[in-house]
Design an enzyme around this catalytic site. Sequence first.
Site, short mmCIF file in Angstrom:
data_model
loop_
_atom_site.label_atom_id
_atom_site.label_comp_id
_atom_site.label_asym_id
_atom_site.label_seq_id
_atom_site.Cartn_x
_atom_site.Cartn_y
_atom_site.Cartn_z
N CYS A 107 -35.00 -32.75 -17.06
CA CYS A 107 -36.15 -33.46 -17.64
C CYS A 107 -35.67 -34.48 -18.68
CB CYS A 107 -37.09 -32.44 -18.28
SG CYS A 107 -38.41 -33.14 -19.28
N CYS A 110 -37.29 -34.18 -22.10
CA CYS A 110 -36.78 -33.00 -22.81
C CYS A 110 -35.44 -33.30 -23.46
CB CYS A 110 -36.60 -31.83 -21.84
SG CYS A 110 -38.09 -31.33 -20.98
#
Length: 184
Positions: A107, A110
């Site tokens: 991600c 993230c």
Amino acid sequence: MPLLAPGPRVLHCAAPRDPTPHPSSAAACSTVGGAARCLGVSRGGGGGRGARRGGGRWVRAEAAYFWDASVPVEMGEIHSMEALDAALASSVDHNQPIIIDWMASWCRKCIYLKPKLEKIAGEFPGFYFVDVNKVPQAVVKRGNISKMPTIQLWKDGEWKEEVIGGHKAWLVMDEVREMIQKYK
């Protein structure tokens, strides 16, 4: 003439001939690489991009005192249900909230937010992260995670609030700080 920078930073600039502040004074300071330096203080006359029109002059920085209250701290990793239980028990024992960043290694958002959260972790103790691809699904289900990144605040062993970090990083960081202040 002292110029106050945002936060706990003070910049003292040399202007021995004229101790009164001038309304067109402006400073840009940098702490890149740990060194504090004044990038420019323009006095009088306006002017832009380094121009010195109308009798304006540049003022050299005499001394700068900088400290950074938010030194990045590596967050603790939760890799099992036992580690999650231990973190929650620590929260109960110390009567402090903990922050859990639910993320994934694939991600991008993230990965982008993690160093910013580590910077906040330098200000507030009790930050952890969970890589959802490396833990049993029971841990992910306990956090009730459906989107990533999700930053949750837990206090007294219970989930209290969360921020889903799909928008601008600075907004996410502001929301996380507000969340911490609310339950501190």
